[in-house]
Each structure stands twice: as C-alpha cells, then as structure tokens.
Design a protein around this motif. Sequence first.
Motif, PDB file in Angstrom:
ATOM      1  N   ASP A 101      11.816   3.079   1.650  1.00 39.33           N
ATOM      2  CA  ASP A 101      10.424   2.920   1.241  1.00 39.33           C
ATOM      3  C   ASP A 101       9.819   4.194   0.664  1.00 39.33           C
ATOM      4  O   ASP A 101       8.656   4.190   0.236  1.00 39.33           O
ATOM      5  CB  ASP A 101       9.571   2.472   2.436  1.00 39.33           C
ATOM      6  CG  ASP A 101      10.001   1.119   2.974  1.00 39.33           C
ATOM      7  OD1 ASP A 101      10.319   0.235   2.158  1.00 39.33           O
ATOM      8  OD2 ASP A 101      10.012   0.944   4.210  1.00 39.33           O
ATOM      9  N   LEU A 102      10.556   5.282   0.658  1.00 43.25           N
ATOM     10  CA  LEU A 102      10.009   6.548   0.175  1.00 43.25           C
ATOM     11  C   LEU A 102       9.704   6.493  -1.317  1.00 43.25           C
ATOM     12  O   LEU A 102      10.524   6.032  -2.122  1.00 43.25           O
ATOM     13  CB  LEU A 102      10.982   7.690   0.454  1.00 43.25           C
ATOM     14  CG  LEU A 102      11.048   8.185   1.901  1.00 43.25           C
ATOM     15  CD1 LEU A 102      12.215   9.159   2.069  1.00 43.25           C
ATOM     16  CD2 LEU A 102       9.735   8.855   2.310  1.00 43.25           C
ATOM     17  N   MET A 155       0.843  -1.194   0.000  1.00 42.76           N
ATOM     18  CA  MET A 155       0.000   0.000   0.000  1.00 42.76           C
ATOM     19  C   MET A 155       0.876   1.242   0.000  1.00 42.76           C
ATOM     20  O   MET A 155       2.066   1.176   0.312  1.00 42.76           O
ATOM     21  CB  MET A 155      -0.922   0.020   1.227  1.00 42.76           C
ATOM     22  CG  MET A 155      -0.194   0.191   2.551  1.00 42.76           C
ATOM     23  SD  MET A 155      -1.284   0.553   3.947  1.00 42.76           S
ATOM     24  CE  MET A 155      -2.276  -0.933   3.946  1.00 42.76           C
ATOM     25  N   GLN A 156       0.253   2.368  -0.371  1.00 45.77           N
ATOM     26  CA  GLN A 156       0.938   3.650  -0.321  1.00 45.77           C
ATOM     27  C   GLN A 156       0.310   4.508   0.766  1.00 45.77           C
ATOM     28  O   GLN A 156      -0.914   4.555   0.901  1.00 45.77           O
ATOM     29  CB  GLN A 156       0.851   4.370  -1.667  1.00 45.77           C
ATOM     30  CG  GLN A 156       1.576   3.642  -2.789  1.00 45.77           C
ATOM     31  CD  GLN A 156       1.534   4.408  -4.092  1.00 45.77           C
ATOM     32  OE1 GLN A 156       1.328   5.616  -4.104  1.00 45.77           O
ATOM     33  NE2 GLN A 156       1.723   3.703  -5.191  1.00 45.77           N
ATOM     34  N   LEU A 215       4.959   7.096   0.857  1.00 50.52           N
ATOM     35  CA  LEU A 215       5.833   5.999   1.278  1.00 50.52           C
ATOM     36  C   LEU A 215       5.138   4.673   1.002  1.00 50.52           C
ATOM     37  O   LEU A 215       3.916   4.546   1.169  1.00 50.52           O
ATOM     38  CB  LEU A 215       6.168   6.169   2.758  1.00 50.52           C
ATOM     39  CG  LEU A 215       6.953   5.102   3.504  1.00 50.52           C
ATOM     40  CD1 LEU A 215       7.906   5.764   4.504  1.00 50.52           C
ATOM     41  CD2 LEU A 215       5.999   4.175   4.270  1.00 50.52           C
ATOM     42  N   TYR A 216       5.922   3.683   0.597  1.00 46.86           N
ATOM     43  CA  TYR A 216       5.392   2.330   0.420  1.00 46.86           C
ATOM     44  C   TYR A 216       5.417   1.593   1.750  1.00 46.86           C
ATOM     45  O   TYR A 216       6.384   1.677   2.508  1.00 46.86           O
ATOM     46  CB  TYR A 216       6.232   1.551  -0.599  1.00 46.86           C
ATOM     47  CG  TYR A 216       5.890   0.074  -0.630  1.00 46.86           C
ATOM     48  CD1 TYR A 216       4.769  -0.390  -1.304  1.00 46.86           C
ATOM     49  CD2 TYR A 216       6.677  -0.851   0.061  1.00 46.86           C
ATOM     50  CE1 TYR A 216       4.445  -1.739  -1.318  1.00 46.86           C
ATOM     51  CE2 TYR A 216       6.366  -2.201   0.058  1.00 46.86           C
ATOM     52  CZ  TYR A 216       5.240  -2.641  -0.630  1.00 46.86           C
ATOM     53  OH  TYR A 216       4.926  -3.970  -0.614  1.00 46.86           O
ATOM     54  N   ASP A 217       4.347   0.864   2.018  1.00 49.92           N
ATOM     55  CA  ASP A 217       4.277   0.033   3.229  1.00 49.92           C
ATOM     56  C   ASP A 217       3.728  -1.335   2.847  1.00 49.92           C
ATOM     57  O   ASP A 217       2.843  -1.442   1.986  1.00 49.92           O
ATOM     58  CB  ASP A 217       3.368   0.689   4.278  1.00 49.92           C
ATOM     59  CG  ASP A 217       3.440  -0.020   5.620  1.00 49.92           C
ATOM     60  OD1 ASP A 217       4.343   0.305   6.410  1.00 49.92           O
ATOM     61  OD2 ASP A 217       2.599  -0.893   5.875  1.00 49.92           O
ATOM     62  N   HIS A 258      12.786   7.891  10.154  1.00 48.01           N
ATOM     63  CA  HIS A 258      13.989   7.153  10.528  1.00 48.01           C
ATOM     64  C   HIS A 258      14.715   6.647   9.273  1.00 48.01           C
ATOM     65  O   HIS A 258      14.074   6.291   8.274  1.00 48.01           O
ATOM     66  CB  HIS A 258      13.603   5.980  11.430  1.00 48.01           C
ATOM     67  CG  HIS A 258      14.757   5.362  12.139  1.00 48.01           C
ATOM     68  ND1 HIS A 258      15.436   4.267  11.642  1.00 48.01           N
ATOM     69  CD2 HIS A 258      15.371   5.690  13.314  1.00 48.01           C
ATOM     70  CE1 HIS A 258      16.406   3.935  12.479  1.00 48.01           C
ATOM     71  NE2 HIS A 258      16.393   4.771  13.493  1.00 48.01           N
ATOM     72  N   PRO A 259      16.052   6.604   9.295  1.00 51.18           N
ATOM     73  CA  PRO A 259      16.788   6.104   8.123  1.00 51.18           C
ATOM     74  C   PRO A 259      16.337   4.725   7.656  1.00 51.18           C
ATOM     75  O   PRO A 259      16.412   4.419   6.460  1.00 51.18           O
ATOM     76  CB  PRO A 259      18.240   6.074   8.622  1.00 51.18           C
ATOM     77  CG  PRO A 259      18.299   7.158   9.642  1.00 51.18           C
ATOM     78  CD  PRO A 259      16.958   7.130  10.333  1.00 51.18           C
TER      79      PRO A 259
END
Length: 274
Positions: free
Chosen positions: A32-33, A1-2, A76-78, A26-27
């Motif tokens: 995932d960005l 998901m985004q 971001l991708y999750d 966080h790095p």
Amino acid sequence: MQIKSGFSLTYDCPQPTPMLLTLNIHPSRRVDLLTPQLLSFSPEVEPWEYLDVYGNVCTRITAPAGQLTISTEFELYDAGLPDIVPLDARQHDIRDLPDETLIYLLGSRYCETDELANIAWNLFGQTPPGWPRVQGILDFVHQHIAFDYQKADRTRTAYGAYIDQTGVCRDFAHLALTFCRCMNIPARYCTGYLGDIGVPFNPDPMDFSGWFEVYLGGHWYSADARHNEPRIGRILMARGRDATDVALSTQFGPATLSSFSVTTYQMPDPIGQR
C-alpha cells in the motif's frame, strides 16, 4: 484515502550500544505504500534487516556514543474502511485450531494466563462463544481501565492492569488479549499507527498505538479495548505474543530515549477527487 505517517526518536548513549529496532511497517502493508518507507539515522550508522519468527521486519544497528536520531516519513494508501466486526464469526474448538495459532493461547511475559484464568471464566464463562465473547471482554476492559498517560508503566502486566485499573493502550490490549486466551480464543498483540481519522480530534501528543487480533472463523480480526469501536486507518508495524516481541527498540547497553514524536493523519484529497 491517503495517510501520511512518520516518527522521530532520539537516543542518548554514553557508549556504542547495539540496538534491535522494530520500527518498520509490517510487510503486509508494504503493497500500500505510495512513497518508500525507510529508516533514516543521524549520524549515519550501518543497519541490517531480518524477518523475526512472527514475520516482523527488524533492524539491527550499533548506536554510536552520543545522540542518535532515528526517523521515517511515508505516504500510504488505505481503503478508508473501519475495522471489521465479525458478529457471526465462530469460536474454534481447540482441536480444530491451526498449529501456528496455539502459541497465542499461552501465557507470555506480560500476559499471565495462569493469574487471570479463574477471573476470566467467572466474568465471561456465560457469554456466547465467538465474537459476542470477545465483545464482552472488550466492554469490560474498556470500562475497567482508566486511560492515563501519567500512569504509564512499561513493567505493568495484564494482571497488574486488572489490579491497578489504569494505564495506556498497551495495558488495555494486554488485559483483553489475556482474557481471550483464558477463554480459548487465540489472541496476539499488535503495534502501529492509528490517527484521529473519522473521530473527533485529540489534542494530546500522538503516540504509537497498541491493539490486538483474535482468531475466529478461520481469520484474524482487529480488536481494540481502549477505543472499543471500529477505527479507520490502522497501519500495522508488528505482531507478537505481547509488547516484548514488538518493542520499538531493545538496547543491549545503556541508552536513554530523550526525544519522541509520532505523526499520522489523512491527507487532503487531490484536486478533482473525492
């Protein structure tokens, strides 16, 4: 998901004021960005970044006299998976813990292990070690503290939350992670974004979220005493001993937060995808 997330914070400063910010993701989540995550300042200031001792991205600025707005927005991708619940994760003997985890057994500014040690052992000494002990702590804190934004107190400690039985997400996290430390389970504080993904919509204004992580079976696992259920879509910003180490901003002079908004939500699937 985004997931799309961001914030806007405005500070009023009567004079130029140095500030330390912990407002980047966080790095570990930067891979995932889908769009850049950069801090914007209005009016413009000169920022510079560094990694602190906990691996968080921190930003140093000098806020000018008057108003300063700090904002960001990113996608971001999750994976869309809920928090892992490690039912069989074992609890390490102290002598077997990695050196770098030992600091997360000690007391800190908001986590008074000395005040809560006897209480913890009386409450949880008979629970099976490992995740069942963590779950017992989560269940107790979830029931013991009543969530109330109106009762937020930035000076309340874990012991204060135990006595007051009220607070916000940071109070749930502080009390639960302090109990874990008292029971010889390394635990560290986390802050970041957590939207209403996979749960009923909450009409209250959105805020940053506080939770914690425990070290069991050679890995760190998320734990959340406020919600006390696996959640989807956590976006980590920073980790530390407690809220002191991950404060959104630390001002070295007078400054007032006059405006605050946070957004994070699941984006609709692109056409043709599910």
